[in-house]
Structure formats: structure tokens, C-alpha cells
Design an enzyme around this catalytic site. Structure first.
Site, PDB file in Angstrom:
ATOM      1  N   ASP A   1       0.790  -1.227   0.000  1.00 30.21           N
ATOM      2  CA  ASP A   1       0.000   0.000   0.000  1.00 30.21           C
ATOM      3  C   ASP A   1       0.824   1.281   0.000  1.00 30.21           C
ATOM      4  O   ASP A   1       0.434   2.273  -0.618  1.00 30.21           O
ATOM      5  CB  ASP A   1      -0.930   0.009   1.218  1.00 30.21           C
ATOM      6  CG  ASP A   1      -1.988  -1.084   1.146  1.00 30.21           C
ATOM      7  OD1 ASP A   1      -2.618  -1.221   0.089  1.00 30.21           O
ATOM      8  OD2 ASP A   1      -2.174  -1.793   2.143  1.00 30.21           O
TER       9      ASP A   1
ATOM     10  N   TYR B   1      -9.313  -1.363   5.017  1.00 30.11           N
ATOM     11  CA  TYR B   1      -8.648  -1.384   6.321  1.00 30.11           C
ATOM     12  C   TYR B   1      -8.248   0.008   6.775  1.00 30.11           C
ATOM     13  O   TYR B   1      -7.874   0.870   5.973  1.00 30.11           O
ATOM     14  CB  TYR B   1      -7.409  -2.284   6.291  1.00 30.11           C
ATOM     15  CG  TYR B   1      -7.710  -3.703   6.710  1.00 30.11           C
ATOM     16  CD1 TYR B   1      -7.925  -4.021   8.052  1.00 30.11           C
ATOM     17  CD2 TYR B   1      -7.804  -4.723   5.775  1.00 30.11           C
ATOM     18  CE1 TYR B   1      -8.222  -5.314   8.442  1.00 30.11           C
ATOM     19  CE2 TYR B   1      -8.100  -6.028   6.156  1.00 30.11           C
ATOM     20  CZ  TYR B   1      -8.302  -6.312   7.494  1.00 30.11           C
ATOM     21  OH  TYR B   1      -8.597  -7.594   7.881  1.00 30.11           O
TER      22      TYR B   1
END
Length: 650
Positions: free
Chosen positions: A310, A398
Site C-alpha cells: 500500500d 482497512y
């Protein structure tokens, strides 16, 4: 605006800034970001098609120069390091790297990047990719064939990784979800459809609709609380800290806090006060999250590619959210803004992306009751009060709550809380008793399988314990049998002792934890306490860290080899900050921490960097649905023979 006028205005701004708590590691100001993009656009690149800014940050100044400038001795203080920016842009299908001298308003260097991998995606690219399937005729037909309303469909683009292709392009794969009034988008996947998108041309290049599964019911999937949230109090009435520009002072600590689009919050030049000498001593030059790795454990066509890095693919800072008072941070918190460059190179303000607050630990930092003094019961102690720097990054489904916590005993506790919603796939199963195959996850609700996955957050920790010359020491606990000599005075048969080993090279700096008892210390072999112990800080993991279970020849593991060990120690190199390599998207594992460590450089009494993986193997459970309660991980850096005694006593 005339270039000379712009330069004069920038010089005035720099002079003003230098007079107000300037620090060489300060993030680029909005003026510096805009000046950088102005210079790039006025160069030959400004005439190229689709000029887009993917990275714009401070070009890291020379470490020795920074430390000299921060020296308390005015006679040794050189001029501040020149402010320079490092820029990565895409134009005409190529990636360009530039260094801009912000003092001279000139391009100091420029080159075309020809290696593997691509820079992070911009939010505009991700937004366009999310809308593209909705206008694609085959996709519209698939939605119609499922009797769904396309106005209730949301598509989310995912990065695709690398699986041995000799040539690659910038691609995303979109998965789509049916809201139908639900706000928990990820819980209602439209299974079986995959849309592959060429990002540079923003066109669908591959489409598959392989099967259908019932969309999970929206009933019971709302993640919004039905309870009135309790106010977030810390019972600390005064702030107790000072923020001067990007510098923070609190109790016996002083450090620099920054914010970048890639790393998010960064902590620099952290020093702690020695109560005996009344001088600040260095602990850490630089610390931040370097990379994440989230591989899902479903090898099927619709899921195998979901192995996210990410930070390099999207950006931790760029994904930071606006912190909510009394939810994310208590009433006594100070909120800080960040600035990043948008796709067009202009500065964008990110409001309240960090907070700083004193925290009441509701415990004792130390205490003791002594009953062996005749006629007296003596009790002494001190409440645990610490200082926290916090940010929250939301990356798809998330949320990561990242804390840097400074303690009066000289320790730094680094924590991360994982929460958010699970990534799930639709299934025809409504009961676990029906399942007779490997579904690669857990049935957490009717027609809903939450897929097994990992989380790794790799921390970059440039520790400078009382100076640059540091070593990694492994303090191993060994069982010893009591010898015949001692048996005359002891009934014991065994005890444990400590055997210390100093790592010589980077191969010695790759450490697995959990099999044998060991404490890891970063020490300064050139400094000793008054009674002769080597000063140091030790690493204390908060739980048994997960390491990768993927095979070495698996493509995600080739890209994320840094997850094979929880601890790495490497020689310091200013260019080595991103564990997955600078160009994470579609990378091939030819850059990054595992490659740097393989050079096997000397690390004894050198300027070294510790890398620590906070790792989780996540087997989903029903309690993780529809929203996951926070799961905590982290570690502590604790002084170990650094002070002459307990600094809380002084």
C-alpha cells in the site's frame, strides 16, 4: 508570474521560515511544492503529453550536514542544508526523476527511469478507473443480466502485482460491489467479474464474467455504531508539550515530526535528556513506516493478484484521514496539518491528519512499597504519563491507527491498531456445515466468506544511540548445568546465563524471533556508563511476530522478500528507505531491503538502520464482521544501560 519575481518571493519566504523554528528535515512547504511544480512545468517536460506528478517530497539532505547544523555548539554550526525537492512525474508513457534546487530555482538533475516497477497511483487515476467499468458495454450487460441497478454499483480498483511477465504496463483490476442502500460497500461483492484496466490509456483491456454467486444480504452489515460514543478523555488537564514549527518538546524528550505523502507521519532527530548531565542524547535520527504488505491467500483467478504494497502503490500519507476530535484523539490533543502535491503538482492541504497528546496510562511508571524499615511502610511511585503522536490511514477496507509514544523512562513505544472491514467474497453457502471444499477463508455471515490474509508493516528505524557508531548485539539466554565445583554450595542443577554476540555483517543482522530466547540491542560500543556498561537500546516485541509463509519462488514473495525475517539490520544509505523498493507497483524484487541486505556490508560499529516487521496472520472470525474490532501490534525501544540509573528518579 515572472521567474525572477517568484525566486525573490521564495527567498523571502525561506528567510522568514528559517527564523521560525526551521529544521533541515521540515517537510516541503506549500510554497516549495508549488515552486517545484512551476520549475518542472517550465522545463522541457511541460510540453509533453499528460504530465502528472506522482511523487514530490524533500530530497533528503546529507545526514552529517543535518547533524552538524543541529549541533548545540554555535561555532561548529554550518549554514543550513540547501532545500531541494525530489520529483517523479509521468509524461508520454515514461517516468522521469528530477531533483530541484529550490535556492537557485534550477533543475539539479533529471533522468528517465528505465527499471522495473512504476510510481504510485494518483487519486485521480484511481477515481477514473473506478468509474470506467460503469460505462463499459459488456459490464453493463453483466449487471443487467444479474437484474441489478447499475446506479447502485460501486467499483474499486486494485493493484495487480507481478507474476513473471517480461513486459508490464500500469494496470489495475476493478472489482465491483452492489450497495443497494448499504454503506458497507465491501460486504456486498458482485462475484465472478474482473475488469482489467490500462491506466495510461484509461481503457478496459480485458474483461471476464466467469460465474455468479448470490450477493450477501445487506441486513446486519452496517458498521455504524448504534451507541452514543463515549467522549475520549485522558484526565490530563494541561497539554504539557510545546510544538514549535515541526519541533516537539515534552518532559525529557525533543524530536521533529513531519508528514509526507508516502510515509505519513515521520519522527526525526529524537533525543532524550540525561538527568545526570542535563544534556540531550541522541536516540533516533529517523523513523517511519516504510512499507506494508497484505497478501490474500486465495489462489483463484478473481483473487490471486491481491497482494498489496500500500505505501508504494498508494501512499500512507496520501491515504491519511481527517482525525475526529474525541474519537481518534482526546480533548487535550493538538492537531497538525500536512501538505502533499496533487497530480497537477499544486500543494494540497490535508487537515488534521496528525494529533499530539498526553496520555494517561492509568498505571504506574514505577512504584514500590517497602515494609522492612522498622516502624514504617514506605510507598513511592509515579503515574504513567506519556506523549503520543498519532495518524490514521484508510487504505481501501482497512484502517491503520499508527502511534509513536514517548515515555519519561526514555522508551519509545510504536504501536499500530488494525481495524476496518474485511475483504470478502460471495458464496452460495449459508452454513459452515455445507462446506466441503477449501474456501480459503471463514464463513462469517450467510453467503459471505472472509478470505485469509496477512498484514505486515515494515518500520524504518535509523537509530543513532548516543552517536552514529552503533552495533547489533544478540543477548542469547543459554541454559547451563551446575558444575561439580558448585555442587558443594548449591542444590541447584541448572541456571541460565547470557552470551552476547555482536553482528558483524548484514547476514548476521537478519534475525528470526521466537525459537530461542534472545534480546536484541542496538549499542554504541564507543560509549559506556560510569560503571563500564556499553550504552544501548533494546527491541521489545509486543507479540510473536508473523513472518511470511509463502514459498521463496512465489511471485509475491519475490517482491516482498523483506517479510521473511521480523528484524533486519543494514548499513545506513540515504537512498535506502523503502523496504519494497522505491517503485513498488509491479516491482520484481530487484530492489528493496532483501536486495540491500544481500550485499552483506559490515554493520559493526557503523551507522546502521534497524527494520522491524509488525506482522499478523489474519484468520477471520465472525466477531470481525461487519466491522473488525481493533487488533493491536507493535514494539518498544527501551533504554538498556543507556542511563546511569532510572531516569524517572533523576
Amino acid at each position: 508570474m515572472n521567474t525572477s519575481i517568484l525566486a525573490i518571493l521564495f527567498l523571502i519566504q525561506c528567510v522568514f521560515t528559517l527564523g521560525l523554528h526551521f529544521h533541515p528535515l521540515d517537510p516541503l512547504t506549500p510554497q516549495e511544492i508549488n515552486k517545484t511544480s512551476f520549475i518542472v512545468k517550465k522545463s522541457h517536460l511541460g510540453n509533453l503529453k499528460d504530465l502528472t506528478f506522482h511523487y514530490l517530497d524533500l530530497e533528503e539532505p546529507n545526514k552529517s550536514h543535518v547533524l552538524q547544523w543541529l549541533s548545540p555548539n554555535p561555532s561548529k554550526k554550518p549554514p543550513p542544508p540547501r532545500r531541494r525537492s525530489f520529483v517523479v512525474v509521468r509524461a508520454g508513457g515514461q517516468t522521469y526523476e528530477l531533483i530541484i534546487d529550490l535556492t537557485t530555482s534550477k533543475i539539479a538533475s533529471s533522468r528517465i527511469y528505465t527499471g522495473h516497477g512504476f510510481p504510485s497511483f494518483t487519486f485521480i487515476e484511481l477515481f477514473k478507473a473506478s468509474k470506467l467499468p460503469l460505462t463499459y458495454p459488456p459490464f453493463k450487460k453483466s449487471i443487467l443480466d444479474r437484474s441489478l441497478n447499475i446506479s447502485e454499483v460501486s467499483c474499486i480498483p486494485f493493484t495487480v502485482g507481478w507474476y513473471g511477465e517480461t513486459t508490464t504496463r500500469r494496470e489495475l483490476k476493478a472489482s465491483c460491489f452492489y450497495r443497494d442502500g448499504s454503506v458497507n460497500v465491501f460486504t456486498r461483492p458482485i462475484e465472478g467479474i474482473t475488469v482489467t484496466i490500462d491506466v495510461d490509456s484509461m481503457q478496459v483491456i480485458k474483461y471476464s464474467d466467469r460465474f455468479r454467486k448470490p450477493i450477501p444480504d445487506k441486513e446486519g452489515n452496517d458498521f455504524r455504531t448504534k451507541h452514543r460514543p463515549f467522549p475520549f478523555f485522558c484526565n490530563v488537564s494541561d497539554t504539557g508539550f510545546k510544538i514549535l514549527g515541526n519541533r516537539v518538546k515534552w518532559a525529557n524528550w525533543k524530536f521533529h515530526v513531519g508528514f509526507t505523502a508516502r510515509a505519513g507521519v515521520t519522527i526525526s532527530t529524537a533525543s532524550v535528556l540525561d538527568p545526570r548531565t542535563k544534556r540531550f542524547r541522541r536516540v533516533m535520527y529517523r523513523g517511519h513506516v516504510s512499507e506494508t504488505f497484505v497478501p490474500y491467500m486465495d489462489p483463484t483467478y478473481e483473487w490471486y493478484y491481491r497482494t498489496f504494497m500500500d505505501i508504494g502503490e498508494f501512499g500512507f500519507g496520501r491515504s491519511a484521514v481527517n482525525l475526529q476530535p474525541l474519537i481518534d484523539c482526546p480533548q487535550n490533543a493538538a492537531f497538525l496539518d500536512g501538505h502533499v502535491a496533487g497530480p497537477d503538482g499544486t500543494a494540497q492541504k490535508m487537515t488534521n491528519v496528525m494529533c499530539v497528546f498526553e496520555k494517561n496510562g492509568y498505571g504506574a511508571s514505577f512504584r514500590h512499597t517497602e515494609i522492612n524499615v522498622p516502624g514504617q511502610v514506605i510507598t513511592s511511585g509515579e503515574a504513567e504519563i506519556s506523549l503520543v503522536v498519532r495518524m490514521v490511514a484508510t487504505l481501501g477496507n482497512y484502517d491503520y491507527i499508527v502511534d509513536w509514544e514517548f515515555k519519561k523512562n526514555g522508551a519509545i513505544r510504536v504501536g499500530v491498531d488494525l481495524t476496518g472491514v474485511l475483504e470478502v467474497k460471495a458464496t452460495s453457502y449459508t452454513s459452515n456445515d455445507q462446506i466441503t471444499e477449501n474456501v480459503y477463508g471463514t464463513l462469517v455471515a450467510k453467503n459471505t466468506i472472509a478470505v485469509n490474509h496477512d498484514h505486515y508493516l515494515t518500520y524504518y528505524l535509523d537509530l543513532d544511540v548516543d552517536g552514529n557508531g552503533n552495533s547489533l548485539v544478540k543477548a542469547k539466554l543459554k541454559t547451563v548445568r551446575v558444575t561439580e565445583v558448585n555442587k558443594t554450595s548449591s542444590r541447584r542443577k541448572s541456571y541460565w546465563t547470557v552470551v552476547k554476540e555482536t553482528a558483524k555483517t548484514e547476514a548476521d543482522g537478519r534475525v528470526r524471533l521466537g525459537s530461542d530466547p534472545v534480546e536484541l540491542l542496538i549499542v554504541n560500543p564507543n560509549k559506556k556508563t560510569k560503571i563500564g556498561n556499553t550504552v544501548g537500546y533494546r527491541l521489545i516485541p509486543e507479540h510473536l511476530q508473523a513472518t511470511s509463509l509463502l514459498t521463496d519462488d512465489d511471485y509475491p514473495e519475490l517482491r516482498a522478500g523483506y517479510t521473511k525475517y521480523p528484524v533486519w539490520v543494514t548499513a545506513y544509505d540515504r537512498s535506502e528507505r523503502w523496504a519494497g523498493g522505491f517503485y513498488s507497483d509491479r516491482s520484481r524484487g530487484d530492489d528493496g531491503l532483501a536486495v540491500w541486505s544481500s550485499r552483506n556490508r559490515e554493520i559493526e560499529n557503523k551507522d546502521i538502520v534497524m527494520w522491524y516487521n509488525v506482522g499478523f496472520h489474519h484468520i477471520p472470525y465472525q466477531e470481525d464482521f461487519p466491522v473488525m474490532p481493533t487488533l493491536h501490534g507493535g514494539f518498544t525501544l527501551r533504554p538498556s544501560n543507556f542511563f546511569d540509573n532510572d531516569p524517572l528518579i533523576g
